[in-house]
Design a protein around this motif. Structure first.
Motif, short mmCIF file in Angstrom:
data_model
loop_
_atom_site.label_atom_id
_atom_site.label_comp_id
_atom_site.label_asym_id
_atom_site.label_seq_id
_atom_site.Cartn_x
_atom_site.Cartn_y
_atom_site.Cartn_z
N LYS A 210 -8.33 21.54 -7.34
CA LYS A 210 -7.47 21.85 -8.48
C LYS A 210 -6.71 20.60 -8.88
O LYS A 210 -6.63 19.64 -8.12
N TRP A 211 -6.15 20.61 -10.07
CA TRP A 211 -5.38 19.47 -10.52
C TRP A 211 -4.37 19.91 -11.57
O TRP A 211 -4.49 20.99 -12.17
N GLU A 212 -3.43 19.07 -11.75
CA GLU A 212 -2.36 19.35 -12.71
C GLU A 212 -2.93 19.38 -14.12
O GLU A 212 -3.62 18.46 -14.56
N LYS B 84 -0.13 12.36 -11.11
CA LYS B 84 -0.47 13.78 -11.28
C LYS B 84 -0.93 14.34 -9.93
O LYS B 84 -1.57 13.65 -9.14
N TRP B 85 -0.62 15.61 -9.69
CA TRP B 85 -1.00 16.19 -8.40
C TRP B 85 -2.43 16.74 -8.45
O TRP B 85 -2.90 17.20 -9.49
N VAL B 86 -3.10 16.68 -7.33
CA VAL B 86 -4.41 17.29 -7.14
C VAL B 86 -4.40 17.98 -5.78
O VAL B 86 -3.58 17.66 -4.90
N SER B 87 -5.30 18.92 -5.63
CA SER B 87 -5.40 19.67 -4.38
C SER B 87 -6.86 19.78 -3.99
O SER B 87 -7.69 20.20 -4.81
N ALA B 88 -7.18 19.41 -2.74
CA ALA B 88 -8.55 19.52 -2.25
C ALA B 88 -8.52 19.67 -0.74
O ALA B 88 -7.69 19.06 -0.06
#
Length: 897
Positions: A615-617, A680-684
């Protein structure tokens, strides 16, 4: 005023029919009576009625007694006493005209050799996976996934589908669908260089071998001969291991001694040998030295190199695969998650087709290696046809000298059939001479051909079917090559021939020129294709990939090196070695990163359940982007010579980089829709952080693929992946010696094996390299053979214009003017060939280049170079004969005058 009127005439076709049918001794009387009756009817009943009556009379006269019979004696179609005569005369002609015969035999031999070599290769390609006893009933399962990002068709089923569609297939299809008699699956991703060889130990014997995992029924569905043990139970036990004869001999000395013995795997667990299978034939597309139980892998008992698999079903004899696929989809679809933003459709393809027909477009099969098979099959036929055309042209070039022979034979009563037999006898004799020479050439050149193609082809000259095929090939070649000369020369009129007035019709001249245009057009087409393939291959091998692949090697993280402290100790020791520049690690080989389609729909709930979700901002709901993810060390960017175009690189100076930092490439920024990605934030992988830098795009796979989005984080503690080493130029040998010493000190239970990235990169384009080398060879051969045909036309033209050349020389013409006179028509032939071949070649090469995401442009110079090269070679060929004719003594040519 009286006007002259043309008298009426009966229907011409009826008169021609009467002439064709009626015996000559009856024709004059019968036709006179019919004409008299016709004019009588014209005066009394009109022209129309007279013509109808004339037709009735002609048709009524067609009775057996009036049939035309040949006045010449009847000859048997193939008198036995003439066969020997044909070949005696043919042999005399061959020996009398040695140069002419040598050119003919050489041309045919080259064509036959190319044809045989290519069809040996084609037969070997088509034999792949065709040895299974139940091959007609085996079908591979493929899955077509349709989503907003496009359509993807795969054989390798990712784990996210294993838990749904494929799991259902394995568990329920056999019971729910009567046509399905068996199911089997086979793990993919293990073959080198993109997978890993695995370590086995028995006593002090330690070897790395490539193998895979398979389901229980694998060895019973497929015909891999089991020479020891029971194939039905070999893979039932989670501790069971099926090994090859080679592996059994390495560790135990023989297959029989291996059964029941224990083998240590990766120094972690023990397997028991339950079966030994015969070493795999080269005709097997799957390559493995051992097979373990799939469940042993899935439940964590083996290294987690891959969880992708290929599924195969065994259908009942006569079952319709399309109907079965429909039933499988009917079984699977209700159990899929309807909320997922993609659809899955299962299809079936004959197992033997996967090797040659593995490409799909929009879910439909659209080629693969079969395209190379078709291309080179066509090339083989074309070169053989070119050689046959040469024979025709060369034979026709000597037709003037053979014309008087034909005239004399006809005068003394030889029927045309016998003359045809004589010329076919000569062509067949030359064809069998060429066959003998081509077999010799094949034996000499086959090792070179094998080296180029990577095959182990052997000419099966002891096989009866092979000899049958060769004899048929020689007969077809001889008949095809000798057809035009035989039919043409045998049709010459003896009166005109003996008077020295041998003239060829305009149609015959155009036919010969058309043949020359056809063969030179094919040669130019092959030449253009060769240049394009060579340029594309060179472009791929020398292209700047965005990273430096030279002096870069890697080896698998395993054993003690999977521990963080051991890896750090190895890294520090190795960095002290002379010639080592940088060392780091990566979860993926840099040139073969796996592409993961992110099937998460963007909701937080789904992302929490799926640890691989990215996911990402600013991500919109339903937005799907596929990524190539990898985890690396702090020095990865430096080691790979990557470029940070925005932001910064990973750094040990920032304590949060291990837990909070991500790098992405330019393509990822583009597809995620970010304008200012830094920060920017990302999630993995259940890890949330921020983008600290943007990498310039670089290729992580074959140039057949476009650059994909890349996301990178730091995980120096990962227990899997590869260790990468950048060496100084010219010091590789010393570095490898030092690395092996350090490796054995820290990881003594595992052999040191490594691969060079450059070597693996070249392996990715093995097909293109083979195609390039073969194209080079065949283009040269086609040009050579075509020039032999052009030589035939020049010889023909020179013989036809012998007296003209003599008169011109007697009147003061120079050698250069005569050479120009003889050359101009043939230059036109080459130019016409170029004009016709260029658009066809451009279209075909454009279609071939479309298979690459990165490709050369079809520049004008490619076509210009091919045309100029063909013209120069043709001029050299023409000049050889033209100069010889121009320098001939005019007295000799004018003596008969």
């Amino acid at each position: 005023m009286n006007h002259f009127q043309i008298p009426p005439s009966p229907p011409r076709w009826a008169t021609r029919l009467l002439h064709w049918y009626c015996a000559p001794e009856l024709l004059e009387e019968v036709q006179g009576d019919m004409l008299e009756e016709f004019y009588f009817q014209c005066r009394h009943n009109g022209v129309a009625a007279a013509r109808r009556d004339y037709v009735r009379n002609v048709l009524g006269f067609m009775r057996p007694f009036a049939i035309k019979r040949k006045s010449s004696p009847s000859y048997p179609i193939l008198p036995m006493n003439m066969i020997g005569h044909y070949f005696t005369v043919a042999l005399r002609q061959v020996l009398r005209h040695k140069a002419f015969s040598a050119i003919n035999v050489a041309g045919l031999a080259i064509g036959m050799t190319c044809c045989m070599a290519i069809f040996l290769w084609v037969a070997d390609e088509k034999a792949v996976d065709n040895f299974h006893a139940k091959g007609d009933q085996l079908y591979n399962v493929y899955m077509t996934v349709r989503s907003a990002s496009g359509v993807e068709t795969v054989y390798n089923t990712p784990r996210r589908y294993y838990d749904s569609a494929v799991h259902i297939l394995y568990e329920d299809a056999k019971e729910a669908i009567p046509e399905v008699e068996g199911t089997a699956y086979y793990a993919t991703g293990y073959s080198m260089p993109w997978g890993k060889a695995e370590t086995f130990q028995v006593g002090d014997k330690i070897y790395k071998l490539e193998g895979s995992r398979a389901s229980n029924d694998f060895l019973t569905m497929f015909s891999y001969p089991v020479i020891a043990g029971d194939p039905k139970t070999a893979l039932q036990d989670m501790k069971g291991l099926a090994i090859s004869r080679k592996m059994a001999n390495l560790f135990f000395g023989s297959p029989e001694e291996a059964i029941g013995k224990s083998m240590r795997y990766e120094n972690k667990r023990d397997f028991q040998v339950t079966a030994v299978f015969e070493d795999l034939t080269p005709q097997s597309s799957r390559k493995f030295e051992f097979l373990a139980n799939w469940d042993a892998h899935m439940k964590g008992g083996m290294e987690w190199s891959s969880n992708n698999m290929e599924a195969t079903v065994l259908l009942a004899a006569g079952a319709n695969p399309e109907d079965v696929a429909a039933k499988i989809n009917k079984l699977v679809q209700p159990r899929l998650d309807k909320n997922q933003p993609y659809s899955v459709e299962i299809g079936l393809q004959p197992y033997r087709d996967q090797y040659l027909k593995s490409n799909f477009v929009n879910g439909k099969q659209s080629g693969g290696r079969i395209e190379y098979v078709r291309i080179f099959s066509g090339v083989a036929i074309f070169i053989l046809v070119i050689a046959c055309i040469n024979f025709m042209n060369l034979a026709t070039a000597r037709s003037v000298k053979r014309a008087k022979e034909v005239g004399v034979r006809k005068v003394i009563g030889s029927p045309r059939l016998y003359l045809i037999g004589q010329f076919f006898g000569e062509s067949l004799l030359l064809s069998f001479f060429a066959l003998a020479l081509s077999l010799l050439l094949l034996q000499v050149l086959l090792p070179v051909f094998n080296d180029v193609t990577g095959k182990n082809l052997v000419a099966p000259i002891t096989s009866l079917p092979t000899w049958t095929t060769l004899i048929v090939l020689a007969l077809i070649t001889g008949i095809l090559a000798g057809s035009y000369p035989a039919l043409f020369l045998s049709s010459l009129k003896p009166v005109r021939v003996l008077k020295g007035a041998v003239q060829f019709t305009q149609n015959a001249i155009w036919f010969r020129k058309g043949l020359a245009v056809f063969q030179f057009g094919l040669s130019i087409l092959l030449l253009i294709a060769t240049i394009v393939v060579s340029q594309q291959t060179s472009y791929m091998q020398n292209m700047n990939l965005g990273y430096n692949r030279e002096n870069l090697l890697y080896f698998t993280i395993e054993g003690e090196l999977s521990k963080y402290d051991k890896f750090q100790a190895f890294k520090q020791s190795a960095l002290q070695l002379p010639g080592v520049r940088v060392i780091d690690r990566s979860s993926e080989a840099p040139h073969a990163m796996k592409f993961l389609v992110d099937d998460n729909d963007g909701s937080a709930e789904t992302a929490e359940e799926d640890e691989s979700a990215i996911k990402w901002e600013g991500r919109e709901k339903g937005q799907m982007v596929g990524f190539k993810p990898t985890s690396v060390g702090f020095d990865f960017v430096k080691l790979m010579d990557l470029h940070v175009v925005e932001g910064r690189n990973f750094s040990r100076d920032f304590a949060t980089d291990s837990a909070d930092a991500f790098l992405v490439n330019e393509q990822a920024v583009k597809e995620m829709g970010m304008k200012d990605p830094i920060g920017k934030w990302v999630s993995a992988w259940k890890k949330k952080g921020h983008i600290i830098g943007v990498l310039k795009d670089y290729n992580t796979n074959s140039l057949h693929e476009r650059i994909r989005p890349l996301i990178v984080d730091v995980k120096e503690y990962e227990y899997f992946g590869v260790i990468l080493v950048r060496t100084e130029a010219g010091k590789t040998k010393e570095v490898l010696t030092g690395l092996e010493k350090v490796y054995k000190e820290l990881n003594p239970n595992y052999p040191f094996t490594f691969r060079f990235v450059e070597e693996d990169y070249n392996d990715m384009y093995r097909n293109e390299q083979v195609m390039s080398k073969l194209s080079n060879a065949f283009a040269v051969l086609a040009i050579i053979v075509s020039c032999l045909g052009l030589l035939g036309l020049v010889m023909f033209s020179a013989e036809q214009r012998t007296r003209e050349i003599g008169i011109r020389k007697a009147l003061g013409a120079t050698v250069s003017s005569i050479v120009g006179l003889l050359s101009q028509d043939f230059v036109k032939i080459v130019l016409v060939s170029f004009v016709l071949a260029t658009p066809i070649a451009a279209y075909l090469m454009h279609q071939w280049l479309n298979g690459f995401a990165f490709k050369i442009n079809l520049s004008w110079w490619i076509f210009g170079f091919a045309g100029v090269a063909a013209l120069l070679v043709a001029l050299l060929t023409i000049s050889f004969q033209a100069i010889q004719s121009a320098r001939a003594n005019p007295v000799e040519s004018l003596r008969s005058e």
